[in-house]
Design a protein around this motif. Structure first.
Motif, mmCIF file in Angstrom:
data_model
loop_
_atom_site.group_PDB
_atom_site.id
_atom_site.type_symbol
_atom_site.label_atom_id
_atom_site.label_comp_id
_atom_site.label_asym_id
_atom_site.label_seq_id
_atom_site.Cartn_x
_atom_site.Cartn_y
_atom_site.Cartn_z
ATOM 1 N N MET A 109 -2.933 7.861 8.019
ATOM 2 C CA MET A 109 -3.907 7.604 9.078
ATOM 3 C C MET A 109 -5.215 8.372 8.844
ATOM 4 O O MET A 109 -6.303 7.858 9.097
ATOM 5 C CB MET A 109 -3.323 7.959 10.457
ATOM 6 C CG MET A 109 -2.222 7.009 10.913
ATOM 7 S SD MET A 109 -2.786 5.289 11.069
ATOM 8 C CE MET A 109 -2.220 4.566 9.552
ATOM 9 N N ALA A 110 -5.115 9.596 8.329
ATOM 10 C CA ALA A 110 -6.316 10.368 8.009
ATOM 11 C C ALA A 110 -7.100 9.684 6.895
ATOM 12 O O ALA A 110 -8.334 9.593 6.964
ATOM 13 C CB ALA A 110 -5.934 11.789 7.601
ATOM 14 N N GLU A 111 -6.382 9.189 5.896
ATOM 15 C CA GLU A 111 -7.034 8.472 4.796
ATOM 16 C C GLU A 111 -7.699 7.202 5.320
ATOM 17 O O GLU A 111 -8.827 6.880 4.946
ATOM 18 C CB GLU A 111 -6.001 8.135 3.724
ATOM 19 C CG GLU A 111 -6.588 7.702 2.413
ATOM 20 C CD GLU A 111 -7.394 8.782 1.735
ATOM 21 O OE1 GLU A 111 -8.578 8.513 1.437
ATOM 22 O OE2 GLU A 111 -6.874 9.876 1.504
ATOM 23 N N TYR A 112 -7.020 6.484 6.210
ATOM 24 C CA TYR A 112 -7.593 5.269 6.799
ATOM 25 C C TYR A 112 -8.842 5.604 7.611
ATOM 26 O O TYR A 112 -9.867 4.943 7.485
ATOM 27 C CB TYR A 112 -6.562 4.567 7.689
ATOM 28 C CG TYR A 112 -7.159 3.421 8.464
ATOM 29 C CD1 TYR A 112 -7.429 2.210 7.837
ATOM 30 C CD2 TYR A 112 -7.487 3.549 9.810
ATOM 31 C CE1 TYR A 112 -7.998 1.158 8.521
ATOM 32 C CE2 TYR A 112 -8.057 2.504 10.499
ATOM 33 C CZ TYR A 112 -8.313 1.308 9.863
ATOM 34 O OH TYR A 112 -8.897 0.280 10.545
ATOM 35 N N ASN A 113 -8.747 6.632 8.429
ATOM 36 C CA ASN A 113 -9.878 7.035 9.257
ATOM 37 C C ASN A 113 -11.095 7.368 8.399
ATOM 38 O O ASN A 113 -12.212 6.949 8.693
ATOM 39 C CB ASN A 113 -9.490 8.238 10.127
ATOM 40 C CG ASN A 113 -10.553 8.587 11.132
ATOM 41 O OD1 ASN A 113 -11.134 7.712 11.756
ATOM 42 N ND2 ASN A 113 -10.816 9.871 11.288
ATOM 43 N N GLN A 114 -10.875 8.092 7.328
ATOM 44 C CA GLN A 114 -11.964 8.453 6.430
ATOM 45 C C GLN A 114 -12.512 7.214 5.716
ATOM 46 O O GLN A 114 -13.717 7.072 5.543
ATOM 47 C CB GLN A 114 -11.470 9.476 5.414
ATOM 48 C CG GLN A 114 -12.536 9.972 4.461
ATOM 49 C CD GLN A 114 -11.990 10.978 3.470
ATOM 50 O OE1 GLN A 114 -10.800 11.255 3.436
ATOM 51 N NE2 GLN A 114 -12.852 11.529 2.660
ATOM 52 N N ARG A 128 -6.369 4.958 -2.653
ATOM 53 C CA ARG A 128 -5.833 6.178 -2.031
ATOM 54 C C ARG A 128 -4.897 5.826 -0.885
ATOM 55 O O ARG A 128 -3.829 6.436 -0.729
ATOM 56 C CB ARG A 128 -6.975 7.073 -1.542
ATOM 57 C CG ARG A 128 -7.716 7.779 -2.663
ATOM 58 C CD ARG A 128 -8.570 8.919 -2.166
ATOM 59 N NE ARG A 128 -9.427 8.609 -1.062
ATOM 60 C CZ ARG A 128 -10.705 8.239 -1.160
ATOM 61 N NH1 ARG A 128 -11.264 8.122 -2.348
ATOM 62 N NH2 ARG A 128 -11.421 7.992 -0.089
ATOM 63 N N MET A 129 -5.265 4.816 -0.088
ATOM 64 C CA MET A 129 -4.385 4.388 1.009
ATOM 65 C C MET A 129 -3.095 3.783 0.461
ATOM 66 O O MET A 129 -2.022 3.995 1.027
ATOM 67 C CB MET A 129 -5.116 3.397 1.920
ATOM 68 C CG MET A 129 -6.157 4.082 2.782
ATOM 69 S SD MET A 129 -7.146 3.008 3.848
ATOM 70 C CE MET A 129 -6.099 1.705 4.305
ATOM 71 N N ALA A 135 3.957 6.627 -0.850
ATOM 72 C CA ALA A 135 4.633 7.896 -0.536
ATOM 73 C C ALA A 135 5.425 7.753 0.759
ATOM 74 O O ALA A 135 6.554 8.247 0.875
ATOM 75 C CB ALA A 135 3.613 9.023 -0.427
ATOM 76 N N LEU A 136 4.854 7.062 1.731
ATOM 77 C CA LEU A 136 5.532 6.814 2.998
ATOM 78 C C LEU A 136 6.779 5.961 2.771
ATOM 79 O O LEU A 136 7.845 6.234 3.337
ATOM 80 C CB LEU A 136 4.566 6.116 3.962
ATOM 81 C CG LEU A 136 4.970 5.931 5.403
ATOM 82 C CD1 LEU A 136 5.242 7.263 6.077
ATOM 83 C CD2 LEU A 136 3.872 5.191 6.158
ATOM 84 N N GLN A 137 6.674 4.977 1.909
ATOM 85 C CA GLN A 137 7.816 4.118 1.586
ATOM 86 C C GLN A 137 8.935 4.938 0.950
ATOM 87 O O GLN A 137 10.120 4.741 1.261
ATOM 88 C CB GLN A 137 7.366 3.003 0.649
ATOM 89 C CG GLN A 137 8.455 2.026 0.294
ATOM 90 C CD GLN A 137 7.955 0.939 -0.648
ATOM 91 O OE1 GLN A 137 6.953 1.103 -1.346
ATOM 92 N NE2 GLN A 137 8.663 -0.170 -0.661
ATOM 93 N N GLN A 138 8.594 5.866 0.079
ATOM 94 C CA GLN A 138 9.597 6.704 -0.564
ATOM 95 C C GLN A 138 10.341 7.553 0.467
ATOM 96 O O GLN A 138 11.558 7.718 0.385
ATOM 97 C CB GLN A 138 8.942 7.603 -1.614
ATOM 98 C CG GLN A 138 8.448 6.831 -2.813
ATOM 99 C CD GLN A 138 7.616 7.671 -3.755
ATOM 100 O OE1 GLN A 138 7.495 8.874 -3.595
ATOM 101 N NE2 GLN A 138 7.030 7.039 -4.754
#
Length: 152
Positions: A109-114, A128-129, A135-138
């Motif tokens: 979410m931080a990456e998306y916001n940026q 990057r997203m 990573a979230l999937q892992q």
């Protein structure tokens, strides 16, 4: 280039970068240029893909089976890792998984916001997203394995 070809090439690039280009060259016996052609999106390399034995060698050394996962997704298949990977975090059980899941989601979410700050998501921002999404999937796969272990 078809959407499927582009998708496979992006995951091939992720695999090579996960292992590292120098290590990938040693593991596959291929040059940097040859490996680059496998994930190049230039028209002259559109029909060039990494051989399966090279994918297997790299995925053994990688933190995640990028190409295998992409192939499975394209066919509607869900993969489940059944052994602890060398490069993964320790197994602290479901509570640790929930904490790690919330941390990875916050990072996404931080990456998306940026990325959306200027109203346009660039190629690099999308990459990057995508890394955060993988990573979230892992973490979700590890969490699924822990839940399966506890339900037996």
């Amino acid at each position: 280039m078809s959407v499927v070809s582009g998708y496979l090439k992006k995951h091939t690039e992720a695999l090579v970068k996960d292992v590292g280009i120098e290590a990938a060259c040693q593991l596959t016996g291929k040059s940097k240029a040859t490996l680059g052609r496998y994930y190049s999106d230039h028209a002259e390399h559109a029909d060039r893909f990494m051989p399966v034995d090279a994918v297997a060698a790299l995925e053994e050394a990688a933190s995640f089976p990028h190409v295998t996962s992409a192939l499975a997704e394209l066919n509607g298949i869900t993969l489940s890792l059944n052994e602890e990977r060398r490069n993964s975090e320790g197994s602290g059980g479901i509570n640790s998984d929930v904490i790690l899941l919330s941390q990875r989601f916050a990072m996404l979410m931080a990456e998306y916001n940026q990325s959306i700050e200027d109203g346009v998501i660039s190629i690099n921002e999308a990459k990057r997203m995508l890394r955060e999404t993988l990573a979230l999937q892992q973490v979700l796969i590890k969490m699924k394995l822990h839940l399966e272990e506890e339900s037996v």
